[in-house]
Every structure is written in C-alpha cells, then in structure tokens.
Design a protein around this motif. Sequence first.
Motif, PDB file in Angstrom:
ATOM      1  N   GLU A 143       0.839  -1.194   0.000  1.00  0.00           N
ATOM      2  CA  GLU A 143       0.000   0.000   0.000  1.00  0.00           C
ATOM      3  C   GLU A 143       0.879   1.251   0.000  1.00  0.00           C
ATOM      4  O   GLU A 143       1.844   1.351   0.755  1.00  0.00           O
ATOM      5  N   GLY A 144       0.547   2.167  -0.890  1.00  0.00           N
ATOM      6  CA  GLY A 144       1.317   3.402  -0.971  1.00  0.00           C
ATOM      7  C   GLY A 144       0.627   4.549  -0.263  1.00  0.00           C
ATOM      8  O   GLY A 144      -0.597   4.684  -0.339  1.00  0.00           O
ATOM      9  N   HIS A 145       1.399   5.346   0.424  1.00  0.00           N
ATOM     10  CA  HIS A 145       0.852   6.496   1.140  1.00  0.00           C
ATOM     11  C   HIS A 145       1.511   7.811   0.719  1.00  0.00           C
ATOM     12  O   HIS A 145       0.853   8.836   0.643  1.00  0.00           O
ATOM     13  N   MET A 146       2.806   7.736   0.479  1.00  0.00           N
ATOM     14  CA  MET A 146       3.569   8.959   0.250  1.00  0.00           C
ATOM     15  C   MET A 146       4.666   8.713  -0.771  1.00  0.00           C
ATOM     16  O   MET A 146       5.280   7.645  -0.795  1.00  0.00           O
ATOM     17  N   ALA A 147       4.890   9.715  -1.640  1.00  0.00           N
ATOM     18  CA  ALA A 147       5.969   9.636  -2.623  1.00  0.00           C
ATOM     19  C   ALA A 147       6.537  11.025  -2.851  1.00  0.00           C
ATOM     20  O   ALA A 147       5.909  12.038  -2.520  1.00  0.00           O
ATOM     21  N   LEU A 148       7.731  11.043  -3.398  1.00  0.00           N
ATOM     22  CA  LEU A 148       8.376  12.304  -3.754  1.00  0.00           C
ATOM     23  C   LEU A 148       8.650  12.321  -5.249  1.00  0.00           C
ATOM     24  O   LEU A 148       9.007  11.296  -5.842  1.00  0.00           O
ATOM     25  N   VAL A 149       8.477  13.485  -5.848  1.00  0.00           N
ATOM     26  CA  VAL A 149       8.831  13.693  -7.246  1.00  0.00           C
ATOM     27  C   VAL A 149       9.846  14.831  -7.284  1.00  0.00           C
ATOM     28  O   VAL A 149       9.544  15.955  -6.881  1.00  0.00           O
ATOM     29  N   ARG A 150      11.041  14.502  -7.737  1.00  0.00           N
ATOM     30  CA  ARG A 150      12.095  15.507  -7.860  1.00  0.00           C
ATOM     31  C   ARG A 150      12.158  15.979  -9.307  1.00  0.00           C
ATOM     32  O   ARG A 150      12.275  15.159 -10.215  1.00  0.00           O
ATOM     33  N   ALA A 151      12.086  17.271  -9.520  1.00  0.00           N
ATOM     34  CA  ALA A 151      12.161  17.817 -10.875  1.00  0.00           C
ATOM     35  C   ALA A 151      13.624  17.899 -11.292  1.00  0.00           C
ATOM     36  O   ALA A 151      14.389  18.678 -10.715  1.00  0.00           O
ATOM     37  N   PRO A 152      14.038  17.099 -12.264  1.00  0.00           N
ATOM     38  CA  PRO A 152      15.443  17.138 -12.691  1.00  0.00           C
ATOM     39  C   PRO A 152      15.834  18.529 -13.181  1.00  0.00           C
ATOM     40  O   PRO A 152      15.017  19.271 -13.732  1.00  0.00           O
ATOM     41  N   ARG A 153      17.096  18.879 -12.987  1.00  0.00           N
ATOM     42  CA  ARG A 153      17.563  20.197 -13.410  1.00  0.00           C
ATOM     43  C   ARG A 153      17.534  20.367 -14.919  1.00  0.00           C
ATOM     44  O   ARG A 153      17.598  21.485 -15.423  1.00  0.00           O
ATOM     45  N   SER A 154      17.437  19.257 -15.649  1.00  0.00           N
ATOM     46  CA  SER A 154      17.378  19.341 -17.109  1.00  0.00           C
ATOM     47  C   SER A 154      16.051  19.885 -17.616  1.00  0.00           C
ATOM     48  O   SER A 154      15.942  20.292 -18.778  1.00  0.00           O
ATOM     49  N   LEU A 155      15.032  19.903 -16.759  1.00  0.00           N
ATOM     50  CA  LEU A 155      13.712  20.368 -17.189  1.00  0.00           C
ATOM     51  C   LEU A 155      13.606  21.889 -17.058  1.00  0.00           C
ATOM     52  O   LEU A 155      14.035  22.458 -16.043  1.00  0.00           O
ATOM     53  N   PRO A 156      13.020  22.554 -18.042  1.00  0.00           N
ATOM     54  CA  PRO A 156      12.803  24.006 -17.913  1.00  0.00           C
ATOM     55  C   PRO A 156      11.804  24.290 -16.805  1.00  0.00           C
ATOM     56  O   PRO A 156      10.803  23.583 -16.666  1.00  0.00           O
ATOM     57  N   ARG A 157      12.065  25.315 -16.021  1.00  0.00           N
ATOM     58  CA  ARG A 157      11.177  25.640 -14.889  1.00  0.00           C
ATOM     59  C   ARG A 157       9.963  26.438 -15.328  1.00  0.00           C
ATOM     60  O   ARG A 157       9.003  26.574 -14.575  1.00  0.00           O
ATOM     61  N   ILE A 158      10.009  26.993 -16.534  1.00  0.00           N
ATOM     62  CA  ILE A 158       8.859  27.690 -17.106  1.00  0.00           C
ATOM     63  C   ILE A 158       8.685  27.191 -18.541  1.00  0.00           C
ATOM     64  O   ILE A 158       9.661  27.071 -19.284  1.00  0.00           O
ATOM     65  N   ILE A 159       7.440  26.900 -18.922  1.00  0.00           N
ATOM     66  CA  ILE A 159       7.139  26.394 -20.257  1.00  0.00           C
ATOM     67  C   ILE A 159       6.363  27.454 -21.018  1.00  0.00           C
ATOM     68  O   ILE A 159       5.389  28.010 -20.502  1.00  0.00           O
ATOM     69  N   ARG A 160       6.811  27.754 -22.222  1.00  0.00           N
ATOM     70  CA  ARG A 160       6.092  28.682 -23.084  1.00  0.00           C
ATOM     71  C   ARG A 160       5.047  27.896 -23.883  1.00  0.00           C
ATOM     72  O   ARG A 160       5.376  26.918 -24.570  1.00  0.00           O
ATOM     73  N   VAL A 161       3.793  28.299 -23.809  1.00  0.00           N
ATOM     74  CA  VAL A 161       2.716  27.647 -24.543  1.00  0.00           C
ATOM     75  C   VAL A 161       2.631  28.284 -25.929  1.00  0.00           C
ATOM     76  O   VAL A 161       2.556  29.509 -26.047  1.00  0.00           O
ATOM     77  N   PRO A 162       2.651  27.492 -27.005  1.00  0.00           N
ATOM     78  CA  PRO A 162       2.656  28.056 -28.363  1.00  0.00           C
ATOM     79  C   PRO A 162       1.452  28.935 -28.636  1.00  0.00           C
ATOM     80  O   PRO A 162       0.352  28.718 -28.098  1.00  0.00           O
ATOM     81  N   ALA A 163       1.649  29.926 -29.497  1.00  0.00           N
ATOM     82  CA  ALA A 163       0.572  30.857 -29.840  1.00  0.00           C
ATOM     83  C   ALA A 163      -0.589  30.140 -30.509  1.00  0.00           C
ATOM     84  O   ALA A 163      -1.754  30.516 -30.317  1.00  0.00           O
ATOM     85  N   GLU A 164      -0.307  29.086 -31.290  1.00  0.00           N
ATOM     86  CA  GLU A 164      -1.393  28.379 -31.957  1.00  0.00           C
ATOM     87  C   GLU A 164      -2.303  27.645 -30.976  1.00  0.00           C
ATOM     88  O   GLU A 164      -3.412  27.251 -31.314  1.00  0.00           O
ATOM     89  N   VAL A 165      -1.814  27.489 -29.734  1.00  0.00           N
ATOM     90  CA  VAL A 165      -2.626  26.842 -28.698  1.00  0.00           C
ATOM     91  C   VAL A 165      -3.391  27.884 -27.890  1.00  0.00           C
ATOM     92  O   VAL A 165      -4.566  27.694 -27.567  1.00  0.00           O
TER      93      VAL A 165
END
Length: 702
Positions: free
Chosen positions: A186-208
């Motif tokens: 049974e799972g209760h708790m987990a951690l998700v670490r954001a790797p440094r390779s991921l951009p901290r801000i994402i630009r959403v395309p204008a067509e979207v």
Amino acid sequence: MRRAPSSPSTESAELRAPELFLSRELAALEFNFRVLAMARDPNVPLLERLRYLSIVANNLDEFFEVRVAMLKHHHHFGSASPGPDGIPSGELLARIRARALDLVAEQYATWQEDLSPRLEAEGICILPRQRWSKRQHQWLRGYFEKEVLPVLSPLGLDPVHPFPRILNKTLNLAVVLKGRDAFGHEGHMALVRAPRSLPRIIRVPAEVSGPGEHFVFLAELLHAFVDLAFPGFKVLGSHQFRVTRNSELMVEEAEVDNLARALSEELLGRGYARPVRLQIGTDCPKSITRMLVENFDLEEADVYRCDGPVNIIRAGLIYDWVDRPDLKFPRFTPRVPAAIEASRNKFDVIAQRDVLLHHPYESFSAVVDLLRQAAQDTQVLAIKQTLYRAGEDTPLVDLLIEAARNGKDVTVVIELRARFDEEANIRLATRLQEAGVQVVYGVVGFKTHAKMMLIVRREGDRLRRYAHLSTGNYHQANSRLYTDIGLMTANEEIGEDLHKIFQQLSGLGPTISLKRLLHSPFTLYKSVVAKIERETDNARAGKPARIVAKLNALNESHVIEALYRASQAGVEIDLVVRGACTLRPGLPGVSERIHVRSIVGRFLEHSRVYWFANDGQPELYCASADWMERNLMRRIEVAFPILDPVLAQRVFDETLANTLADNTQAWLLGSNGRYTRATPGEQPPYNAQQSLLDKLCGPTRP
C-alpha cells in the motif's frame, strides 16, 4: 554654516556600546526591501519590475545559503559570539525570521496582486492550472507525457525507500497517494524531484493559446499531471517544496596541496550540505510539513510558506524571453572616450594623460581594445591581470590566450573562491593553463579581490608600464549593469606599485612599500582610519572638514568608531551605502553629522569612492574594497588615487555629488535601522542615474 563641535563630555562617550551598531544580517535584509520597492514601483517598466522581484528571490537564497547558514552553524556548536551589535545568535535568528517573513509576504503579494494581473493586461499570461482552457490542457498534457514524464523518477517512501537526498534549491513535490502497487504494497507517500534538465517555465505556443505570450510554471504542470507518474494510485494531494542548504565552502587552504583540486572535490558536496531553510506552499498540510521538517533535520522556524511558486526566482526568465521593449528600460549606447575612440594606438593616448571610464555610461570595450592591442603589439613583453568574476563569454580570456601564444609573458591571478563562481573559475584557470598562461591562485588565506591589469611595453631604450585599475570586475556583461570606475594610466609610481603587488601575489614576496596605492590587508585599513582622524583633527582646529564615501557595504566597527569620533568633532559626513550599513546615523551626541543614503535604481551601484576634504587639498580614491572587516583585513584589495585634478573632480561630481542630489531613487537611513524613500518635495525630481545617461550617453531609445 557648520555646527559647533560636541562637548567634551559627549566626545568621551563609549563608542563601542552595542546600541550604537545595527545588525549586519538585518541590514542585509533591509536592502532587499529596497529592491522589492522597485518591483512595486508603478513608474518602473513592467518587465523590469518582474526582474527586480526575481533579484529579491535570488538575494534571499544567497542570504540563507551564506549568512543564515553560518550563523546557524556557529549557534549550533556554541561558537557564535555576538557582533558589535551585541545581539546573541539565538535572538538574532529569531529577528531574522520575523523580518524575512515580512519580506516573503510582501514578495508574494507583489506577485499575486500586482505583477501577475498587470502582466496579463499586457498579454503576458502566467497561467495557473485552474485557468487552463481545454486546448491548453490538452497541449500541456501532451508536453508532460513527451518531455517531462520520461525523465521523472518518482520515489515511494517506505522502509526500503528512505527519504532521498534533495539537491539544494531544486523543485520537488510531496505526493499523497491511495492504492496498492504491483507487489501488493500500500502506498501512502511519494516524492517527485524535478530534474535540473527540465525548464522551470514552459512557453505555450501561440497556436494553442492565441495572441500574446503564455507561460506555465513547471510546478503547475507537475501538480496537474502527477497522477500519470503513479498509475494505479489515486493522488490525494501534491505539495511543492524547496530546500536551501549551506553553500559556504570550508576548504582549509593551508592544509591542502592543490587548492583547485580541493575546491573541485568540495563543490561536489555543496548541493547536499546541511539544510537551513524549507520553502513550501501555503496549502501544505501540517502532517507533510512535519515529515519534511523531520527528514531535513530542521525546525518549524526554518519553514517559509509561499503563496505561489516556491521557485519564484524563475519568473525572471520571462524577462529574457519576451521581446517587449516598451515594457523595459529604454536602450542606450555607452560612450567611448573620444581620445580612445579616435586613436588606433591606445598606448599613445594613455602615455599622454590618464583616461577615466565610468561604467555603464562609458563602454567596457575600451578595456577590451587595450588588451587586444597589447596581445598583438610586438613591443609588449608582459601582461599581468587579476580575475575575480569574469563571466563565461568574456573576450578577455581569448585575448590573454592570444597574447601568450604571441610570445608575451602572461600571468593571471584567478580567485578560485569567488563565491558561487568557483566552478566557472576552475574551468577558466584550466583553459588558461592549457594555453600556456601562468595561472596563480593568489595568497593562502586571503581572497584576491583587487581589480587590476598591468602591461609592460618596450619603448625605445626603456620599459614602460601601462595600468588599468577598477572598482569592478573584468566582466563585460556586468559592465552594462553595474556602475564602476576604471582608470587607465601610465603613471610611473602607480605602475611600480602594481608591479610589486603582482610580484607579491605570484611569489612569496616580503611586505612591500607602495608610493601611491593603498593595499589591503596592509595599508588600506590604517590609511582610511588615519584620513578620518585627520579630518577629525582639522575639525577640532576649526578648519573645514568633510568626508564623503560611496560604498557597497559598511560594517567594520573600528572605522565606524572613527566616523563617530569625527562626527562628534564636527566633521560633516555623507555616506552612500548601497547595501548593508551597520552604522547608526543621527544619534544625538554621536552621529548627528552623519547622513547615510542608499541608491537603488536601474543599475547596481558598485563603485567605491572615498573623498576627504584635507583642509582644502582634497584626496579622492577609487577602490575595490568596501569598509568591511573582510575587505580591509582578509582580502587583497587596492585603492587607487585619481591624481589628475580634472578627473578627480569629475569622479566627485558623477559618483558623489550626483548621488547626494538624488531625490527619487535614494533611501535615507534612520537611526532605527529602517529606510525611508527620499521625495522631491518642493525641488524638481532628480534621478542620479538618468542624469548620467543623459549627460554621457545622449538620448535613450526604445
């Protein structure tokens, strides 16, 4: 009209009493309130306001990584002794927390209530997940599945999966789960670490998203789709957190054979040093908070709740990504001194007269051009230079390498321990060494903070020295953002002094005697105190006496005591201190003749200038050193005189008189340690930095 000196009874007051000094740490925090005021100022262009908000977040990170970390370290081991302010470490930590909480609250209120709505009104939208359109949600889910999910490594917490090591200042999520895994656990708790390779801000395309600029914080993306990382489980909640760790390196230089190698090894562990602060979202439950506090071995007093992204510093990325000149400061072109620009031979110009450079209003290219000519000139025999912070893309390094390959004797003193630039400086040292440049790391136990370059050139039957001295680093990018004074000179005595200092740095030289330069840790402190005392004696003798100094920080207690004595004697003292100042101005009988102001504007005020009236024969020095204990006692620093009376007057007018006249960007320090912003009142508004832009650069343009 000058006021009469204080009475003898006042002069004999105890000037070392703790109540006469402000706390260095609390003074540093106060500086960030002044920077935050720029983020709140509607007269500042909107994207610049966003940049100031990011600067506050970055400054606060460094404050905890260094100042709070060392204070907590000494407090924990019982080795913390109160500073001149006399505040015990436990009480000081409590006062730091109270003031830091005020700063964090103002910081996030500025983001939520002011900047975000104003940015959106300009078509720059930072979208919370609650406001995503169906189309945006669909695109962001696809982005998460393709770009984010494959690099995530979620970690369930249980007896065989203990709490992991969390890297300094990284984004993480604590996830509450319900369900069972493939093994029936049974799972209760987990951690998700954001790797440094991921951009901290994402630009959403204008067509979207349609017209305008649309951005999403990575934290929002993780919250929205974290369930995809836990198939078969129900996510009951996810909570962002970020830990700040002690980043002060503890290499004992006298005990290592190779400083570069020892620092490289120490840097490997910096990201996992002892935690000092935990940032969490405002909605983080007490149970999760308690779990994080226990695993990081922190206390509740180390927890800071954030009403928004815990890594708000990343909002500054938007400044660079959005091309909206109308929302930024007008662009300007730094001036190149006419004599330097007109002559192909820079040495001829400098041989005839000293050349002054006032950055960023005047271009750093003049320094680059001088070094370029030196690298290529067959008459140049040697080049010596210090590098404290140079930047990754500086052309100076290529020119030093070119000079070495052209047969010049090139020596570079690189300060490996420049805080947070250690890795870059190690790479720089390696690159220079591989090209044949002689690289030295300065003096054991003393950081080399002086900014100086010396060029030795054969001219006929003699050798002539050309020098460049500066209050700022050889960092081309910073030369457009920081105010600094540089001097190019062929003065023989200054050249001889520099030669001796470089010999001392590259060898095991004895104590040296200098003719023109003031040299820390040897003569600079004594000279500053002696010059203050000379003004004090002049005031007591009924002569005009005045001191004006521009500094980044002031905390050296003996210098402050000397300034108090000078004030008591009748010396008029004006101090422009950008950052932390531990002197209390305006105290009756002690410092009522001392006035302290701070300028926070478009540019970071970085130049250090000391001016002493000297009974009608004023002395003016520019320096790499603030009046701080570390600069005056534990660093290699240089203060250089401006000997040309015309140039000295120009420095006085542009760096001292100009900032003292500012009534729009200036903050006035009260004796209680708090600052109030100067207002024009009945006078016309005057912005010191803008006046120099108008004077030296001409009209700015959008």
